[in-house]
Design a protein around this motif. Structure first.
Motif, short mmCIF file in Angstrom:
data_model
loop_
_atom_site.label_atom_id
_atom_site.label_comp_id
_atom_site.label_asym_id
_atom_site.label_seq_id
_atom_site.Cartn_x
_atom_site.Cartn_y
_atom_site.Cartn_z
N THR A 61 1.08 -1.30 -0.14
CA THR A 61 0.29 0.40 0.19
C THR A 61 0.62 1.36 -0.04
O THR A 61 1.84 1.52 0.56
N SER A 62 0.28 2.27 -0.55
CA SER A 62 1.02 3.73 -0.01
C SER A 62 0.36 4.55 0.60
O SER A 62 -0.66 4.72 1.16
N VAL A 63 1.27 5.03 1.62
CA VAL A 63 0.26 6.11 2.90
C VAL A 63 1.05 7.05 2.56
O VAL A 63 2.96 7.41 2.64
N ILE A 70 1.86 -4.96 3.83
CA ILE A 70 1.67 -5.14 5.34
C ILE A 70 1.35 -6.25 5.13
O ILE A 70 1.11 -7.23 3.90
N VAL A 81 3.71 -4.49 9.71
CA VAL A 81 4.11 -3.74 9.02
C VAL A 81 5.94 -3.01 8.95
O VAL A 81 6.76 -3.48 9.80
N ILE A 104 2.16 3.24 11.03
CA ILE A 104 1.17 4.30 9.79
C ILE A 104 0.28 4.13 10.83
O ILE A 104 -0.63 3.52 11.05
N CYS A 122 -4.85 2.70 4.17
CA CYS A 122 -4.46 1.47 4.50
C CYS A 122 -5.34 1.04 4.82
O CYS A 122 -4.87 -0.57 5.14
N ALA A 168 -6.02 -2.08 2.21
CA ALA A 168 -4.48 -3.39 2.26
C ALA A 168 -4.40 -4.13 3.22
O ALA A 168 -4.52 -5.68 3.27
N ILE A 215 -4.96 0.40 -2.01
CA ILE A 215 -5.15 1.94 -1.76
C ILE A 215 -6.66 2.31 -1.40
O ILE A 215 -7.15 1.93 -2.21
#
Length: 469
Positions: free
Chosen positions: A299-301, A312, A360, A366, A371, A374, A394
């Motif tokens: 995922t992208s946070v 994750i 993570v 995070i 997230c 994910a 996402i």
């Protein structure tokens, strides 16, 4: 002649009062008032007599906003350490006061001496490193271990802040480092070293010096058992930037996180790895593990103003107990409980009788709600024992099982192209589709894109992957 001024200071939060108090009005702590004697010079108490009685001799200086704006466009002082410069939005600002906090042994002094070495190579000015905790030879031994041999780094073990600042020639100072503020003291304060009043006095004197001569300074501070910087909260208010150095002793990864920044975005992070040669910055790819086992989802946070790719990992196992446990590292366990409850309710899955473990990669923490999709995908992947390949998810998940878009989805996907992904799963939202219709299609740069409306469609993707579709 100087006069003594009596003040009562809360030993918990630093609140000051001219009178004794039983309960602190700020933090609510009982019996925390400590009495201190402050020296007030005659020049500070001198007033103008006659018609202007009660007014001090000094007058405030005002500048027009246009002139201030023209002077504010100054070039930043780069540390030449890419991860630190990126964290500080391009480098130090002249006169910037940075508070660097972290647990003992996390690498604060190591990072500080590396910054000193890198920044002192730009010109002939000196970097002054004030070490109140270690002797000069201990600092020199650390520098030797890191391979630093720099004549422009000046080291002192003086612990009186007035003695330090009075012996500096401002025109020859490029950077000032104080390690740490808990070990220095001021002659103007009659209190123990490391106490609330002493820390405030030391920080204030360094701040005035930095602002007056446009010299950036780094103040190193310890953290308490609760994980906050030791000393009054007021210290964090008066400095320009607050940075926390995070890391566990069981791993060599270190995370530098900006909590406050007057000259750039807060929330930014940089990842380092501790080695015998010092701290080395790491790219995002070093924190990812391209595993071919179920339960792994990318995922992208957002951390500050930029997206960051994370992984994750979930492990779901059957238990014979009445109810399963929820254990999480890197994500708030309450979020894990909520997501697992939503999956169990809307997909009719017996997750209540399973343990769910979440991790993570890289030791990151995070909080970005983007997230959640994910997180749900990794739980379902492990529960169904379905490997979905290198997939990026996402989105946010509602209690009704719907999948909602996160902020800046297009920017997250653009950043995710740097890693090896085969599929992207994102929410199917009309508002989102309109905003990003030009950049998002069925396929993006050879990466398959699937849009879903709810977790039932997510479940179907996992089931199809299990069948090999």
């Amino acid at each position: 002649m100087p006069k003594n001024k009596t003040v009562f200071v809360c030993d918990k939060c630093g609140y000051e009062s001219p009178k004794w108090f039983g309960k602190c009005p700020v933090c609510g702590e009982w019996n925390s008032a400590k009495e201190f004697q402050l020296k007030e010079s005659a020049s500070e108490s001198k007033t103008i007599r006659g018609n202007d009685a009660g007014m001090t001799e000094s007058h405030p200086r005002f500048f027009d906003l246009q002139s201030a704006l023209n002077k504010s466009q100054e070039e930043r002082i780069k540390t030449n350490i890419s991860a630190v410069d990126q964290l500080l939005n391009g480098g130090f600002v002249k006169g910037q006061v940075i508070l660097l906090g972290g647990e003992p042994g996390v690498g604060k002094s190591t990072l500080a001496i590396q910054i000193c070495d890198s920044i002192s190579k730009e010109d002939d000015r000196f970097v002054y490193y004030i070490s109140g905790e270690e002797s000069i030879y201990q600092v020199a031994n650390r520098a030797r271990r890191l391979g630093i041999d720099n004549k422009n780094i000046m080291i002192s073990a003086e612990t009186q802040i007035e003695e330090v600042l009075n012996n500096l020639q401002p025109e020859k100072v490029r950077l000032l480092v104080v390690d740490s503020i808990q070990t220095l003291s001021s002659v103007d304060v009659d209190s123990p070293v490391g106490g609330v009043v002493q820390i405030k006095a030391v920080v204030e004197k360094v701040r005035i010096f930095s602002k007056k001569y446009n010299i950036p300074s780094i103040l190193i501070a310890h953290v308490t058992k609760e994980g906050v910087i030791a000393g009054p909260k007021l210290v964090e208010h008066v400095v320009d930037t607050v940075i926390y150095f995070e890391g566990e002793r069981t791993t060599d990864y270190r995370i530098l996180r900006v909590q406050k920044n007057r000259y750039g975005p807060s929330g930014e992070i940089s990842v380092f790895q501790m080695s015998q040669d010092g701290l080395k910055s790491l790219s995002e790819d070093n924190l990812l593990n391209y595993s071919n086992t179920p339960g792994n989802v990318f995922t992208s946070v957002f951390e500050g103003s930029r997206p960051m790719n994370v992984q994750i990992q979930a492990l779901v196992s059957r238990v014979k107990m009445a109810s399963g446990r929820r254990i999480s590292h890197g994500i708030d366990v309450r979020k894990v409980i909520i997501i697992s409850a939503v999956l169990a309710k809307h997909l009719n899955l017996p997750l209540d009788f399973h343990d769910i473990y979440i991790n993570v990669s890289g030791g990151l923490n995070i909080t970005d709600p983007g997230c959640e999709l994910a997180l749900a995908g990794s739980i379902l992947s492990s529960f169904l024992d379905s490997y979905i390949g290198n997939t990026l998810m996402i989105g946010e998940i509602g209690l009704d099982g719907s999948v909602r878009p996160s902020v800046n989805v297009a920017k997250r996907i653009e950043n995710a192209k740097k890693i090896q992904i085969e599929r992207i799963v994102i929410p199917d939202s009309a508002e989102y589709t309109i905003k990003t219709s030009k950049s998002l299609k069925t396929e993006v740069d050879g990466i398959k894109v699937e849009k879903i409306k709810n977790i039932k469609q997510l479940f179907e993707i996992l089931v199809d992957s299990r069948k090999g579709v």
